[in-house]
Motif scaffolding. Structure first.
Motif, PDB file in Angstrom:
ATOM      1  N   TRP A  26     -17.903  48.974 -52.063  1.00 40.41           N
ATOM      2  CA  TRP A  26     -16.904  50.198 -51.114  1.00 40.41           C
ATOM      3  C   TRP A  26     -16.678  49.777 -49.773  1.00 40.41           C
ATOM      4  O   TRP A  26     -15.950  51.049 -49.680  1.00 40.41           O
ATOM      5  N   LEU A  27     -17.148  48.958 -48.612  1.00 44.77           N
ATOM      6  CA  LEU A  27     -16.352  48.850 -47.465  1.00 44.77           C
ATOM      7  C   LEU A  27     -15.121  48.794 -47.727  1.00 44.77           C
ATOM      8  O   LEU A  27     -13.886  48.773 -47.316  1.00 44.77           O
ATOM      9  N   VAL A 154     -21.097  55.993 -48.079  1.00 46.97           N
ATOM     10  CA  VAL A 154     -21.606  54.762 -46.859  1.00 46.97           C
ATOM     11  C   VAL A 154     -20.342  54.745 -46.654  1.00 46.97           C
ATOM     12  O   VAL A 154     -19.353  54.370 -46.137  1.00 46.97           O
ATOM     13  N   GLY A 155     -19.790  53.927 -47.435  1.00 42.10           N
ATOM     14  CA  GLY A 155     -19.476  53.281 -48.428  1.00 42.10           C
ATOM     15  C   GLY A 155     -17.187  53.207 -47.638  1.00 42.10           C
ATOM     16  O   GLY A 155     -16.837  53.326 -46.216  1.00 42.10           O
ATOM     17  N   PRO A 156     -16.815  53.851 -48.018  1.00 43.63           N
ATOM     18  CA  PRO A 156     -15.304  53.973 -47.900  1.00 43.63           C
ATOM     19  C   PRO A 156     -15.052  54.513 -46.801  1.00 43.63           C
ATOM     20  O   PRO A 156     -14.519  54.283 -45.641  1.00 43.63           O
ATOM     21  N   THR A 171     -11.807  44.041 -44.241  1.00 41.38           N
ATOM     22  CA  THR A 171     -13.093  44.474 -45.210  1.00 41.38           C
ATOM     23  C   THR A 171     -13.028  43.180 -46.520  1.00 41.38           C
ATOM     24  O   THR A 171     -13.799  43.872 -47.030  1.00 41.38           O
ATOM     25  N   VAL A 172     -11.970  42.546 -46.897  1.00 40.32           N
ATOM     26  CA  VAL A 172     -12.787  41.519 -47.854  1.00 40.32           C
ATOM     27  C   VAL A 172     -13.251  40.930 -47.275  1.00 40.32           C
ATOM     28  O   VAL A 172     -14.374  40.204 -48.804  1.00 40.32           O
TER      29      VAL A 172
END
Length: 413
Positions: A26-27, A154-156, A171-172
């Motif tokens: 999700w990050l 939380v992630g996005p 983020t990758v």
């Protein structure tokens, strides 16, 4: 948590590994399209191909892996799938740093990651069934579902901030590291694992590729649930893709408003997952499955009525909250139902066939609805998808199925 303590240390490590990789995913949500657009200057057709073709080809690659994984211990497979995803994703920042990143590489990495995702999900379901007795499967699946929605909340936002400051490639890297940490968590779970039954002949036959689908379609309880899931998920994802076009284009919402419209309602998924076990205890598995499967179908058509401004944003959030709450209850109950209806020697093939079909149908319907959106307009196409979703409860199991006899447990290595 009391239930978490009962599930034991080994499940705790598996849970932690799942949560870590889910947060990384999700990050990096939306990182590939952003890299394609901002770094490689790709057009709309290439971005669509990155989502649809990558998932579809990855699903096709995963087909032969199901029978192969079935007759191997699952923990090493889980670790290998995590390491494959780690290595594949890490090639992107490496190529970017060297100035040799291409669209073809993005597409190949998306295929590898999609195939590894399907393999991991199928093997993890089989591994979970060896870790826990049947009466604890719903608790475990509810905990995993809660983690999914927590990381969705939380992630996005964190990923969006990281992309704004450091760029999408950062983020990758975080996503890749999350898979490495997941592999370490699965390894730390340790313990013995039942030796999979050996089959004869030892060489994989072409017919083995279809065993998962044969089992699903031959089971009167699994078959309707399988068709319901494939159609519901495909139509929902197709509508969501057009909703992004509508909200970010014609209605003028900003990217942070669009992210907020989906991040906040994810609280409903967390609440739904927490209520799954109490509801099943009180009303029974089949009733909860049918009622929540029906209720989740009534919400998507409301997305066709979204308008501009605060009112439109609140409408999307309200619709998504109701939809995600129902899915939060339905998903762990469905996952448990699937495990209970599948013999131990067919779990991996069955779950692999399930995931392959779901991903392929989603890719196909997303492409089809993209064409409909171009022809009829995104709002009309979203409404059509919502109307068709209203029919999906007809595919839910009509009556509770008799439980399968429990096999004698295999001795631990």
């Amino acid at each position: 948590m009391r239930d978490g303590h009962r599930l034991g240390r080994r499940f705790g490590w598996l849970w932690a590994a799942y949560g870590t990789s889910a947060l990384g995913t999700w990050l990096a949500f939306g990182a590939f399209p952003l890299i394609a657009v901002q770094v490689l200057h790709a057009g709309p057709a290439e971005v669509a191909a990155l989502s649809a073709v990558g998932a579809a080809v990855g699903a096709a690659v995963a087909v032969p892996l199901g029978p192969w994984v079935e007759f191997r211990r699952k923990r090493p497979v889980l670790i290998a799938a995590d390491l494959v995803r780690f290595a594949a994703l890490l090639t992107i920042p490496a190529a970017f740093a060297l100035g040799v990143l291409t669209f073809v590489q993005l597409l190949l990495v998306s295929v590898v990651v999609a195939a590894a995702d399907i393999t991991f999900r199928a093997a993890s379901g089989a591994y979970l069934k060896t870790l826990l007795p049947g009466e604890h499967l719903l608790v475990a699946n509810a905990r995993l579902e809660s983690t999914t929605w927590t990381t969705t909340i939380v992630g996005p936002p964190l990923g969006g901030a990281a992309i704004a400051i450091l760029g999408p490639v950062a983020t990758v890297v975080a996503d890749a590291v999350s898979y490495l940490l997941s592999a370490l968590g699965v390894r730390a779970a340790g313990g013995g694992e039942p030796r999979p039954a050996r089959r004869e002949p030892a060489r994989m036959r072409a017919g083995d590729l279809l065993d998962g689908w044969r089992h699903i379609l031959a089971d009167a309880a699994l078959r309707p649930l399988f068709l319901n899931t494939a159609l519901f998920n495909g139509l929902l994802m197709a509508a969501d893709a057009l909703l992004a076009v509508l909200m970010l284009g014609r209605l003028g919402f900003t990217s942070w408003q669009y992210g907020l419209a989906f991040a906040v309602p994810a609280i409903g998924g967390l609440l739904g997952a927490r209520l799954a076990r109490p509801l099943v205890t009180r009303f029974g598995q089949h009733r909860v499955l049918v009622v929540t499967g029906t209720l989740r179908a009534v919400w998507p058509v409301g997305l066709a009525f979204v308008g501009p401004g605060t009112g439109g944003l609140l409408l999307v959030m309200g619709v998504e909250l109701g939809l995600i709450f129902c899915c939060g209850v339905f998903n762990p109950v469905s996952a448990t139902y699937r495990l209970e209806r599948t013999p131990n020697d067919r779990i991996t093939r069955t779950l692999s066939a399930w995931s392959v079909t779901t991903k392929a149908s989603t890719a196909l319907l997303t492409a089809a609805w993209g064409a409909l959106g171009a022809l009829l307009g995104p709002r009309t196409a979203i409404g059509l998808a919502g109307v068709l979703v209203l029919a999906t409860p007809l595919l839910l199991p009509r009556r509770a199925a008799a439980a399968l006899p429990e096999p004698v447990p295999a001795p631990h290595a």
